[in-house]
Design an enzyme around this catalytic site. Structure first.
Site, PDB file in Angstrom:
ATOM      1  N   GLU A 145       0.882  -1.168   0.024  1.00  0.00           N
ATOM      2  CA  GLU A 145      -0.074   0.117  -0.115  1.00  0.00           C
ATOM      3  C   GLU A 145       0.785   1.196   0.147  1.00  0.00           C
ATOM      4  OE1 GLU A 145      -2.519   0.538   3.501  1.00  0.00           O
ATOM      5  OE2 GLU A 145      -3.634   2.464   2.360  1.00  0.00           O
ATOM      6  N   LYS A 172      -2.571  -2.019  -2.880  1.00  0.00           N
ATOM      7  CA  LYS A 172      -3.861  -1.381  -2.471  1.00  0.00           C
ATOM      8  C   LYS A 172      -3.509   0.193  -2.746  1.00  0.00           C
ATOM      9  CE  LYS A 172      -5.985  -0.221   1.971  1.00  0.00           C
ATOM     10  NZ  LYS A 172      -6.711  -0.690   3.308  1.00  0.00           N
ATOM     11  N   ARG A 187     -12.396   3.626   6.703  1.00  0.00           N
ATOM     12  CA  ARG A 187     -13.336   4.501   7.140  1.00  0.00           C
ATOM     13  C   ARG A 187     -14.630   4.494   6.357  1.00  0.00           C
ATOM     14  NH1 ARG A 187      -8.974   9.356   6.756  1.00  0.00           N
ATOM     15  NH2 ARG A 187      -8.085   7.608   5.763  1.00  0.00           N
TER      16      ARG A 187
HETATM   17  P1  13P Z   1      -9.347   4.156   4.645  1.00  0.00           P
HETATM   18  O1  13P Z   1     -10.221   3.280   3.710  1.00  0.00           O
HETATM   19  O2  13P Z   1      -9.729   4.701   6.051  1.00  0.00           O
HETATM   20  O3  13P Z   1      -8.247   5.175   3.989  1.00  0.00           O
HETATM   21  O4  13P Z   1      -8.139   3.022   5.646  1.00  0.00           O
HETATM   22  C1  13P Z   1      -7.820   2.104   4.744  1.00  0.00           C
HETATM   23  C2  13P Z   1      -6.450   1.468   5.136  1.00  0.00           C
HETATM   24  O5  13P Z   1      -6.355   0.355   5.540  1.00  0.00           O
HETATM   25  C3  13P Z   1      -5.326   2.594   5.289  1.00  0.00           C
HETATM   26  O6  13P Z   1      -4.151   1.800   5.282  1.00  0.00           O
END
Ligand code: 13P
Length: 334
Positions: free
Chosen positions: A177, A219, A292
């Site tokens: 990510e 991601k 979120r």
């Molecule tokens: P959000 O979708 O709230 O951005 O969180 C995803 C996530 O795992 C960030 O590392």
């Protein structure tokens, strides 16, 4: 661990119409979320909240996996059933966040690098025994005056690739990510350019560390203007830019890409994913790994009565999972 097994897990994570729920907030991050709704950040409240989420009836209809935090991976329901068992009984693959968060990058004002490589092999070995079959490591790229630097992008890509190689060695699918933050007043074009450079650097690093892309999930953050830019863009603008950027920089052999929500509204996160899938066919399944945008509505309801609102909060979790699952097929109706 064979590449076939890693590839099988990776493909299951992005099965048609399914995505990931990210509930891997560290204790410091969940403290902020709880503070926002007036819930005390105790271990029991964290456990009860995660139990509410993970025991949502039929969650597995639309959720293929859940990313947990270390504490949660070791916890059980009030009745004593390990969360990992609850998940696997519902066809939900346990995942684990393994990075240790971001720290200032020495010598580079305003930039951060993600830490957590020391001792990672031993931690992964234990996480596998506890049932985790995929992991997550989040790098953060800030956009601002003269940043990001090439050094910051490379340092983060290198760490992501080292992490990914260790995961695969231990039979765990790495979710990589590299989040380009929405914070700032930059335009959508700047977000595009920074994301493209970041992704190119990441896939170079993965190649250099012998990471097998067939057993890796990306991601990604979407291509959006900075929160404070005032730039008006349509759902189609975001979808087109994001698709173009990914097609330019991400190899087609990757089994799938999931998106973070990054502070977008629930509706925007779903609409953008839906639009990208309507614009397909695309080289990879495109799905969600929202934190979120999967939880915020449910957290609000649960916080109003953490004993009696469990069912009501779960209905919201299920509705968000269904909407995003449909968006992963390009079949969501707003
Ligand atoms: P959000 O979708 O709230 O951005 O969180 C995803 C996530 O795992 C960030 O590392």
């Amino acid at each position: 661990m064979s590449i076939e097994q890693l590839a099988e897990t990776a493909q299951a994570m992005v099965a048609a119409g399914k995505g990931i729920i990210a509930i891997d907030e560290s204790n410091a991050t969940i403290a902020k979320r709880f503070a926002g709704v007036g819930v005390e950040n105790s271990e029991e409240n964290r456990r009860a909240y995660r139990e509410m989420l993970l025991t949502t009836p039929k969650l597995g209809d639309y959720i293929s996996g859940a990313i947990l935090y270390d504490e949660t991976l070791r916890q059980s329901t009030k009745a004593g059933v390990p969360f990992t068992k609850v998940m696997m009984d519902n066809g939900i693959i346990p995942g684990i966040k393994v990075d240790k968060g971001t720290f200032p990058l020495a010598g580079f004002q305003g930039e951060v690098v993600t830490e957590g490589l020391d001792g990672l092999r031993a931690r992964l070995e234990e996480y596998y025994k506890l049932g985790a079959r995929f992991a997550k490591w989040r790098a953060v790229i800030n956009i601002g005056d003269d940043i990001p630097s090439g050094t910051c992008i490379e340092a983060n890509a290198h760490a992501l690739a080292r992490y990914a190689a260790l995961c695969q060695e231990q039979g765990i699918v790495p979710m990589v990510e590299p989040e380009v933050l929405m914070d700032g007043d930059h335009d959508i074009q700047t977000c595009y350019e920074v994301t493209e450079v970041t992704l190119r650097s990441l896939f170079d690093a993965l190649y250099n560390q012998n990471v097998m892309l067939e057993g890796t999930i990306l991601k990604a953050s979407m291509i959006v203007p900075g929160k404070d830019s005032g730039e008006d863009v349509t759902v189609e603008d975001v979808a087109e830019n994001t698709l173009m950027c990914l097609k330019t920089a991400v190899p087609a052999i990757l089994p799938g890409i999931v998106f973070l929500s990054g502070g977008q509204s629930d509706e925007a996160a779903t609409a953008h994913l839906d639009a990208m899938n309507r614009m397909g066919p695309n080289p990879w399944p495109l799905s969600f790994s929202y934190g979120r945008a999967m939880q915020s509505a449910a957290l609000k309801i649960w916080s109003q009565d953490i004993v009696n609102n469990v069912r009501k909060a779960q209905e919201t979790v299920y509705a968000r999972a269904r909407d995003n699952g449909l968006a992963a097929l390009g079949q969501w109706k707003s």
